[in-house]
Scaffold this motif. Sequence first.
Motif: not given
Length: 624
Positions: A19-34
């Motif tokens: 669901x989140x792939x379609x309807x949120x604009x920001x994602x979690x930084x704790x599982x994100x490596x820029x």
Amino acid sequence: MENSKTLQYIQDLIQNLPTGWLNITTHRLDIYNEELAKTEFLDQLEGLYQKNVVTAEALNGLPTAYDYIRLGHPLSCVLEWGIAKLNDIPAKNVIAFSSQTMPIMAILRTNAMENKNTQIYFNGELPDSFDPDLIQKIYGYPFELIQVDSLSSIKPSELNSTVFITNSEKIGCFDLNHPNAPHIDFFISLHCGNYTGDLGSVLLVNGEKNERYISNIQHVRRRETIAMTPANSLTALQLLVNTPYEISNTDDKRENKIKVQNLINLITGTTTKSLVASSGLSIQYAILMGLIHDAKEKHQGKAIKIIVPPNCYGGTNDQARRVAACTENVSIVDLPVDGGNDMVKSIDQVLTKIASEDAIPYIIAEIPTNPRVEVPNLNQLKAVLSQERKTTGGQIAIDPVFILDQTFCPNVHFLGEGEALSAIRTISFASGSKFPSGGKCTAGYCVGNKNTVNLMDKIELHLHLCDNEATELQYAILAEQLPSMTQRIIDAYKNTREFVNYIHSTLPDAKINFVSEELAAQGFTPSVFSLDLPTRGNTDEEREMYKRALNLKLINLMITEIPEESKFCVSYGQLKGCYWTIPATSTQGTTKEGDKDYIVRASLSANMDLEKHKKVFLDFVNSI
């Protein structure tokens, strides 16, 4: 055989879409490596593909592709990955845009910076918004435009960069086996019409020799436009695998656009035309290029100064510097505004110097500031912006245009008749992924006072040129969310004030950056605050390292103990929950190191379990 496997996998993925792939604009930084944006997500997706695992649980466990969906997101990445696999090229070579013009502009910008000419071949129609004369005159991008019947008509050139643009009913269909294909550096496929609505475009970087362009093209998508939106990426994927999709209704877009423009006027207390773009940075780009266009027409040859706080939101800072880097007679002037600096005094000093140089001043500033949440004295600000200044030759200097980012407080009336900035040329803008949409889309907007009507016409021209107007779905979301925005701001502020008071009582040694009760009474009711935690150590370095570790300890405790509400994320104005971030490692990502803020920033919503957050914060205090 491989193509069939790829298409079937994408079809199964669509069926099991998180669901989140379609309807949120920001994602979690704790599982994100820029540093591994997109690649880490795609590496693990490829692993699932090889094992033919496509469950919702497995897909949901993939790392964050990008922190903001305007940069890219799971669905845009899957689309690019799918097109790349079907064309047997690396996924990094495929880039999907919401705009049909900006992939062309991205190539032109890079070549202009390298003094390299570009030949643009096109088969069919160019985007309606594409204006060759304006692009060459205002942006300074040289190119040659050539219409052809097919790839066979293209003449190879070793000296020029070659682009081939097509209109296609098929998504990601590039004729890479054609004898002339190796001579094409970039393929751009435009996707619009009754069969799809207006999905945007897909750019393919052709061959290893052109891979050096990829990061520059991605940076244009990051700063001056957005990726193909989640909804449109899903439609594109459905077209790719031949499954049913919805056809857009232009009547709905027209009605929602009028409704949104009226709501913006109501919320901002203005009567002039508002403009709505695909994101906050898209509207800011249109503002800057519209103002530069106006300056080049009215003040030919004069220097243009973009005045910007060095520690403001990284996107704003970076974009302004990028515009200056590739535009003749445009340069950046730093404006210290918070953390011990006074915005009004800084503006006075800067404007006095620019006046003496007979230059054109454009000021970008946030009120309240980010992340220190400071508000200048508005009467003093009005006075310093209104002051008539003289050039060294004794002539009256060009008055400034104040570009106001009021994302933190989009409900405050600055521009209407009798308000603080009504008599100064002022354009206000806000990021739509925050309060305007409640985190449901990225669309941003701007509106000016009565003194900027002509400027707004120029801004609209460049918004259209860049094909960066809000999408149909974005208009629909804003039409749904804007009516409740003012009340949501009030309710979220109440939670924030209560939480700030609680932190002050339980951890009095912490420095809290938040508006005073007096400012709140004037209407400044943000729901974000920053927290400078107490530290210890024998040296400055020890104290700084201790504080940085403490920042992460607090955030990790919050998101671990309250995972259903607290997120390590960069958003603000969301409909529910509480978001935490460290500006230096998120919103200030491209800011100079010395200007970064290694403090905690929290944003609260009207819908959250405040008592639970208090309890977890008390646990944190007791642990230190």
